[in-house]
Design an enzyme around this catalytic site. Structure first.
Site, mmCIF file in Angstrom:
data_model
loop_
_atom_site.group_PDB
_atom_site.id
_atom_site.type_symbol
_atom_site.label_atom_id
_atom_site.label_comp_id
_atom_site.label_asym_id
_atom_site.label_seq_id
_atom_site.Cartn_x
_atom_site.Cartn_y
_atom_site.Cartn_z
ATOM 1 C CE LYS A 124 39.103 -54.435 73.072
ATOM 2 N NZ LYS A 124 39.605 -53.318 72.276
ATOM 3 C CB THR A 125 38.184 -48.581 74.465
ATOM 4 O OG1 THR A 125 38.108 -49.626 73.492
ATOM 5 C CG2 THR A 125 38.587 -47.289 73.787
ATOM 6 C CG ASP A 183 42.760 -52.280 71.659
ATOM 7 O OD1 ASP A 183 42.605 -53.217 72.463
ATOM 8 O OD2 ASP A 183 41.816 -51.614 71.196
ATOM 9 C CD GLU A 184 40.720 -55.996 69.726
ATOM 10 O OE1 GLU A 184 40.883 -57.163 70.141
ATOM 11 O OE2 GLU A 184 39.624 -55.428 69.766
ATOM 12 C CD GLN A 210 36.575 -60.818 72.700
ATOM 13 O OE1 GLN A 210 35.924 -60.297 71.792
ATOM 14 N NE2 GLN A 210 36.807 -60.187 73.842
ATOM 15 N NE ARG A 221 31.017 -59.894 70.198
ATOM 16 C CZ ARG A 221 31.950 -59.243 70.872
ATOM 17 N NH1 ARG A 221 32.147 -57.962 70.637
ATOM 18 N NH2 ARG A 221 32.661 -59.850 71.788
#
Length: 689
Positions: A46-47, A232-233, A263, A625
Site C-alpha cells: 500500500k505504501t 493512509d490507514e 485490520q 505478521r
C-alpha cells in the site's frame, strides 16, 4: 564526480522502488476519478501505491508538491513517504520535501500555528500530551474533593478523549455518580486548558475544524491549496478526523484513502470502521481498487488468515494470495498451562536459532495482554536467550526527560501551570508544600496563573521571607531563560537551541542533582539527560528554523504519533509484544500465544458481536505478521487473577483448514506430534518429523 561503483550501488539501492506494479496497483496509481479507496490487504504494497500515485500526479498533472496533503499515522511513515518520493522524483524539478506529508495532528498544528489569530489562540500555545492531561485531571479531582481511588483519573481522561473524538459533550446528570462528575470535570478541564494557553491532542483537530467552520476565508484557502488529499490507514480514523477531511474537501478536489477493513483494531482509541466501510456511498464518484497480492507471507499463512476473517470481511472479493510458495505448515501446539506454553516456545526458539540458523531478530512472540509476558520472559531468561519487550516506558516518558521538558515548556509558555508545578521544587530548592499551596491559593483568589502569582509573591502576607527569596531566585532563572529563548526565535543571539537546552539542564540544577547522587540508577538517568541534549542536536541539524517553540512542538508530536513501538534494529533480540503493537511489523517467524476462548478472543468481548468481530480482525493482524513460519499455541489452563482457569481452544484455530496445520502437544516437558515423536525440550533437540 561519482565513480562507476557508486553509480551501480545507487541504482541497486533504488531498483526496489522501480520494479513493475501489478495490475491492481497500476489501476490504483492511474485512476482519474475524484475519489478512490484502495482496499489494501496486509503486505500488499500500500505504501508503494501511495508513493507511485503521488509521483504519477506530479508528473502528469499541473500540480506542485505543496498542493498535495498526504496524511499518515506516524511521523516515521511521513518521513518514509518523502524518502521514497525523493528517490522516484530525483531527476525531476519536483521537490518531495514540499509535500505536506504529516500526521493528522502535525498537519492541523501547522495550520493552527499559521492561523492562530483567526483560531483565537495565542501564538505560543502549547500541546499537553497524555501525561500532562492526566495530571490536569488529577488536579481537578483534588479541587473537587473527589476520591481518586473510587473515581480513577484515567477513566475521566479516556471518556473525555472519546467524547472529543466523537465531537460530542457529556450530558448533565444528577447525584454523586461518574456521569455527573464527568460533566463537571469535562467543563473544568477545557476551561483550564484555555487558561494555560494549551491544547490537548484531540483539541488540535477540533480547533482546526472550528477554524474552518468559523472562517470561510481560511477554509477556502486550504481547499484551494490541497488539490489532492491522501489518507493512509483510513480504517483507523475517528469521527473528528473524518469531519476534518470533509471540511478540507471540495468538488474540485481529489481524495485517495488507503486502508483495510480487516485490520481495523483500534475502536478503543475512537477509530470508527464505518468511515472506510461507507466510503463508496459517502464520497463523489468513488471507486474501490482491491489489492489482494501479498508480498510478505507464504500462501499457507495467508490461507489461514483468510479463514479467520472470512465470515466478517466487508469485501468478499478481498482474499490474500502470494507467489512466494506454499511454505511450512502452521504448528498448532496444545500445552498444559501457561508455564508449559512458555517452555515450548522458548525451546523451539532455541532450536530454531541453534539448529536451523535463524537469528533472534527473526523471531517475535505475540500475546493478547502485557500481563501474559511473564512466563515467556522467565523461560527465555533460563535459556539465556536475549529478548526485548516492545511497549515499555518510552524515552520521552521517563521522569528525568519529562522534568527537562517541563522547564522548557514553562520558559516557552509561563501560563503552563502543570509544568510549573512539576519543576517548582525539583531539584529541591527548599520550597515546602505549604509555601507552594499558599502561592496556589493566592493565584486562585486573584484569578491569575501560578506564574503570575509567583511574580507577586511579595504580596502574600503569610509567606515567610526565606520562601519569598527562594521563589524570587527561581523566577529570576526562568526570566533569564525566557529572554534567551526569545532571542533565539528572533535571531538576536548566537546561542542555538542545543546550547540553550544544555544551559537549562545546568542552571536548573538537574545535571548536578544526578552527578552527585548516591543512587546508582541516577547515572543512567544522567545518560538519558545527555541523550536528550543529543535529540536537540539532531533536530537542530534538520530543522529549517530551530526555535524552542518548534522543538517543543516536535517533542509533543513525537510523544503522540510515534508512541507505537517500532522493531528493534538489534540483531540479537527476540521481540515480545502485544497484538496491537504488532500492527505494521513483520517477522520471518511468529509465535502467537494464548489462542483460547477467553484469552484470544478476550473474555471482555464475549457479550458484543462488534467487539468479537474486532477480536477476529486482531487475530488476522497477528497471523499476517508472519513471513515464513507461524506457531499458534494455547493452554488448557491459565492463571487469571491468581486462580487456575480451565480453557478451551480458540475458534480461530478451528477455522483454519486441517491441511494447513500440524497439531502438536507439549506436556510433561515433552513435545509430541500426531506420530508421537518427541524431543528433549531442555536442549532444543527433537526427533525429525
Amino acid at each position: 564526480m561519482l565513480n562507476a561503483y557508486k553509480i551501480n550501488a545507487i541504482i541497486k539501492y533504488m531498483s526496489k522502488d522501480f520494479s513493475p506494479l501489478n495490475s491492481e496497483q497500476k489501476a490504483a496509481v492511474e485512476y482519474e476519478g475524484k475519489s478512490l479507496l484502495v482496499l489494501a490487504g496486509a503486505g500488499s504494497g500500500k505504501t508503494r501505491v501511495i508513493t507511485y500515485r503521488i509521483a504519477h500526479i506530479l508528473r502528469h498533472k499541473n500540480i506542485e508538491p505543496w498542493q498535495i496533503l498526504a496524511i499518515t499515522f506516524t511521523n516515521k511513515a511521513a518521513s518514509e513517504l518523502k524518502r521514497r518520493l525523493y528517490k522516484i522524483l530525483f531527476n525531476t524539478k519536483k521537490d518531495a520535501n514540499a509535500i505536506w506529508a504529516h500526521t493528522f495532528h502535525a498537519a492541523c498544528l501547522r495550520i493552527l500555528r499559521k492561523e492562530h489569530d483567526k483560531a483565537g489562540l495565542a501564538s505560543n500555545f502549547v500541546i499537553y500530551d497524555t501525561s500532562d492531561s492526566l495530571q490536569l485531571i488529577k488536579n481537578i479531582l483534588r479541587d473537587l474533593a473527589v476520591d481518586d481511588k473510587r473515581f480513577r483519573p484515567n477513566s475521566f481522561l479516556s471518556e473525555i478523549s472519546s467524547l472529543k473524538s466523537e465531537m460530542s459533550e457529556p450530558e448533565e446528570a444528577e447525584g454523586y455518580c461518574f456521569e455527573k462528575l464527568l460533566y463537571d470535570v469535562f467543563k473544568m478541564y477545557n476551561n483550564r486548558l484555555r487558561m494555560a494557553n494549551a491544547l490537548d491532542f484531540d483539541d488540535i483537530i477540533l480547533r482546526t475544524i472550528d477554524l474552518f467552520n468559523n472562517s470561510g476565508e481560511v477554509a477556502n484557502k486550504y481547499r484551494q491549496q490541497f488539490k489532492y488529499i491522501f489518507v493512509d490507514e483510513y480504517q483507523d480514523t475517528n469521527i473528528a478526523q473524518y469531519m476534518l477531511l470533509k471540511s478540507l474537501y471540495s468538488p474540485e478536489n481529489y481524495i485517495t484513502v488507503v486502508g483495510d477493513t480487516d485490520q481495523s483494531i483500534y475502536s478503543f482509541r475512537g477509530a470508527d470502521i464505518r468511515n472506510i466501510q461507507e466510503f463508496e456511498a459517502d464520497w463523489t464518484d468513488a471507486k474501490t481498487v482491491i489489492l489482494n497480492q501479498n508480498y510478505r507471507s507464504t500462501n499457507t499463512i495467508l490461507q489461514a488468515a483468510n479463514s479467520i476473517i472470512k465470515d466478517i470481511s466487508s469485501h468478499n472479493k478481498k482474499k490474500l494470495w502470494s507467489d512466494l510458495g506454499v511454505g511450512e505448515k502452521i504448528v498448532i501446539c496444545k500445552t498444559d498451562n501457561d508455564e508449559a506454553e512458555a517452555e515450548f516456545i522458548a525451546s523451539e526458539i532455541e532450536r530454531l536459532v541453534n539448529i536451523e540458523g535463524y537469528k533472534p531478530k527473526d523471531i517475535a512472540c505475540f500475546y493478547r495482554a502485557n500481563a501474559m509476558s511473564r512466563p515467556i520472559e522467565q523461560a527465555l531468561l533460563e535459556r539465556a536467550i536475549p529478548y526485548k519487550i516492545l511497549g515499555g516506558t518510552r524515552f520521552y516518558d521517563r521522569k528525568e526527560i519529562r522534568d527537562i521538558m517541563a522547564y522548557l515548556k514553562v520558559v516557552n509558555n509561563p501560563a503552563d501551570d502543570i509544568s510549573l508545578f512539576r519543576i517548582i521544587n525539583f531539584p529541591a530548592r527548599g520550597l515546602g508544600k505549604t509555601s507552594v499551596e499558599k502561592v496556589a491559593q493566592f493565584a486562585k483568589l486573584n484569578n491569575i496563573s501560578f506564574f503570575d502569582a509567583l511574580n507577586r509573591a511579595e504580596e502574600i502576607t503569610d509567606l515567610g521571607s526565606a520562601a519569598k527569596r527562594k521563589f524570587q531566585d527561581f523566577m529570576q532563572m526562568l526570566r533569564f531563560a525566557k529572554i534567551t529563548a526569545d532571542d533565539i526565535s528572533n535571531s538576536k543571539t548566537a546561542t542555538d537551541i542545543v546550547s540553550f537546552v544544555n544551559d537549562v539542564v545546568e542552571k536548573s540544577g538537574i545535571r548536578q542533582y544526578f552527578e552527585f547522587s548516591t543512587d546508582p540508577q541516577d547515572q543512567v538517568r544522567l545518560e538519558n539527560v545527555e541523550a536528550f541534549v543529543n535529540v536537540a542536536k539532531s533536530w537542530k541539524d534538520d530543522a529549517p528554523v530551530p526555535t524552542l517553540a518548534k522543538f517543543l512542538e516536535m517533542l509533543a508530536l513525537m510523544s503522540d504519533t510515534d508512541a507505537l513501538p517500532v522493531a528493534s534494529k538489534d540483531s540479537g533480540f527476540v521481540t515480545l509484544m502485544t497484538l496491537h503493537s504488532a500492527k505494521g511489523l513483520e517477522y520471518p517467524i511468529v509465535f502467537f500465544m494464548g489462542l483460547e476462548n477467553g484469552t484470544t478472543p478476550s473474555r471482555l468481548s464475549m457479550d458484543s458481536l462488534e467487539e468479537l468481530n474486532e477480536e477476529r480482525r486482531l487475530a488476522y493482524v497477528g497471523v499476517t505478521r508472519a513471513k515464513e513460519r507461524l506457531y499458534l499455541t494455547w493452554a488448557t489452563s491459565r492463571l487469571v487473577w491468581g486462580q487456575v482457569t480451565h480453557l478451551t481452544i480458540s475458534p480461530y484455530i478451528n477455522d483454519i483448514d486441517s491441511d494447513l496445520k500440524i497439531n502438536r502437544v507439549f506436556e510433561n516437558n515433552k513435545y509430541t506430534n500426531n506420530n508421537n515423536n518427541s524431543f528433549k525440550s531442555k536442549y532444543g533437540f527433537y526427533n525429525k518429523y
